[in-house]
Design an enzyme around this catalytic site. Structure first.
Site, short mmCIF file in Angstrom:
data_model
loop_
_atom_site.label_atom_id
_atom_site.label_comp_id
_atom_site.label_asym_id
_atom_site.label_seq_id
_atom_site.Cartn_x
_atom_site.Cartn_y
_atom_site.Cartn_z
N ARG A 172 11.22 42.38 38.65
CA ARG A 172 10.89 40.99 38.25
C ARG A 172 10.47 40.11 39.43
NH1 ARG A 172 10.75 43.23 33.54
NH2 ARG A 172 12.65 43.30 32.34
N HIS A 226 2.64 53.95 29.79
CA HIS A 226 3.57 53.59 28.72
C HIS A 226 2.82 53.93 27.44
CE1 HIS A 226 6.68 50.90 26.75
NE2 HIS A 226 5.86 51.22 25.76
N ASP A 234 14.31 53.17 34.16
CA ASP A 234 13.60 52.06 33.51
C ASP A 234 14.44 50.79 33.59
OD1 ASP A 234 11.79 50.53 32.15
OD2 ASP A 234 11.77 51.73 30.32
O1 DOR Z 1 12.28 48.24 27.38
C1 DOR Z 1 11.40 48.01 28.19
N1 DOR Z 1 11.49 46.99 29.07
N2 DOR Z 1 10.30 48.78 28.20
C2 DOR Z 1 9.21 48.46 28.93
O2 DOR Z 1 8.22 49.12 28.81
C3 DOR Z 1 9.23 47.25 29.78
C4 DOR Z 1 10.58 46.85 30.14
C5 DOR Z 1 10.65 45.44 30.70
O3 DOR Z 1 9.87 45.14 31.62
O4 DOR Z 1 11.47 44.65 30.25
#
Ligand code: DOR
Length: 439
Positions: free
Chosen positions: A63, A178, A303
């Protein structure tokens, strides 16, 4: 012989496994073997500990730039090293997405403000930056181009075949996807109403959304000859289908899909089980484990996708999708090793060698002379419960709170710097942009 750092008498993973000493100088491994006559500035007794190649989390969303109340590169990499990770590859769907040379340069420069482990940077594909991708993927620190072929958090999206084919023809390195089919996602969204149970998430983003997305991507990969990496494969159907593409496709599985099963996960966690692609039922969980033990997967990632609690607690489908995981990835995987679901050797293949090979991370993935002195040192006899107050991500939660783990990372070494020892993060931060081989 004199070293900067000498790890003594650990059980060392060098391809073979055995008791050995490891000598490091100037951030590199310079000797592995019986080094009992050597001296060093810093000597660490690793008796009864396993010395693994530095483990890589190839899929995190820190982020940054964007939302320091949720995560930053500093906090994200702090969590990584507390959890035994020595390199992370950070996704581009930040508030200001990483889609141009200017933003990429700024993000790479921001690593100098202090990160605790090495960082690879993804560049996001858009419909307008396709002409620049060939140049962008060759910039220092770039691990890969990332394509959201189905929409998720943020605005990045390249969903149509013509644009995906065009971006596959721009550049040469492996492209990361993705893979969920966007038209099907949009159509099915209408079928469910706001406030439906959280388990609706896996019905909306159903098996066919993922499988159709992957079939379309592989048709275009076959046509263009471009190698692709299918991130977070979540269905038995995709795993089976992708076996026909050993020449073009590599794959990633997520720790969540190997640990959490629907519908129980939604019942237990509510919005804290919502992620894209979704947690699915046991059939897919079993297929994922069959791929781990039998072949057909290259990497395991977290992830790590932090969101504020308020956003996770909204009614479905306004719930933010994504779960924290970088700090808990190694403990959870060690617990799977303890439970006999995979060997420690296979875990190292999928979390060190695999990511190093798929992304071409230079100097990573192996304990051998001239490789970076990155180590994840674990105590397989340690038992510990994941507590939420251990999580350093400012968002402050983990879907694995209360999970009792057998096996725990006790030391993290990044290019010869001991950056974590027994829960203490040791500075100054010495992480850098990771280096990648250019195809
Ligand atoms: O669950 C997810 N969150 N999948 C994604 O592809 C992006 C990620 C996010 O950036 O929050």
């Amino acid at each position: 012989m004199h070293f900067d750092l000498l790890l003594k008498q650990g059980t060392v993973f060098t391809g073979a496994i055995g008791i050995a000493d490891v000598g490091c100088r100037d951030g590199r491994i310079v000797a592995v073997g019986d080094l009992r006559t050597a001296t060093a500035d810093q000597t660490i007794d690793c008796t009864h500990l396993h010395v693994l190649p530095g483990l890589i989390d190839p899929h995190v969303h820190f982020r940054d730039p964007g939302d320091p109340a949720v995560e930053t590169l500093e906090t994200g990499t702090r969590g990584a090293v507390l959890g035994g990770i020595t390199s992370v590859f950070d996704m581009p769907n930040t508030r200001e997405p990483v889609v141009s040379r200017d933003i990429l340069d700024r993000k790479r420069a921001s690593l100098e403000a202090g990160v605790w482990c090495d960082v690879g940077l993804y560049v996001g594909a858009t419909k307008t930056n396709i002409p620049e991708l060939a140049q962008l993927e060759r910039q220092p620190g770039v691990c890969a181009i990332k394509v959201f072929a189905g929409s998720s958090t943020g605005d990045l999206l390249v969903e149509d075949d013509a644009s995906i084919e065009a971006l596959m023809r721009a550049g040469t390195r492996r492209v990361c996807f993705h893979s969920e089919d966007e038209p099907r996602l949009q159509q099915r969204r209408q079928l469910f109403s706001v406030g439906a149970p959280y388990a609706t998430h896996m019905e909306w983003r159903d098996v066919e959304c993922a499988f159709l997305g992957t079939r379309r991507i592989m048709t275009l990969a076959r046509r263009t000859g471009r190698p692709v990496h299918i991130l977070h494969v979540s269905t038995a159907e995709e795993l089976d289908f992708l076996r026909d593409f050993p020449d073009l496709a590599t794959t990633e599985l997520l720790v969540n899909h190997l640990t959490q099963i629907a519908p129980d996960a939604y019942d237990a966690l509510g919005g804290y089980a919502v992620m894209n692609p979704p947690i699915r039922d046991r059939r897919h969980y079993d297929a994922a484990w069959a791929a781990v033990t039998g072949g057909g997967v290259d990497c395991i990632g977290s992830d790590h996708a932090p969101h504020p609690r308020e956003a996770k607690e909204r009614p479905w489908p306004l719930t933010a999708a994504g779960l924290t995981g970088v700090q808990t990835l190694v403990p959870i995987m060690l617990d799977h090793v303890h439970a006999g679901r995979l060997s420690l050797d296979r875990m190292v293949q999928l979390m060190a060698e695999g990511p190093a090979r798929v992304y071409g991370a230079v100097g990573k993935g192996r304990i051998a002379e001239d490789y970076d002195a990155d180590f994840t040192i674990v105590d397989l006899a340690r038992t510990r419960t994941i507590e939420e107050d251990w999580i350093v991500s400012p968002c402050g939660w983990t879907p694995f709170a209360g999970h009792r783990c057998h096996g725990w990372p006790v030391m993290t070494v990044v290019r010869g710097h001991v950056v974590m020892r027994e829960d203490e993060v040791l500075g100054p931060p010495s992480g850098q942009a990771a280096r990648f081989a250019l195809a």
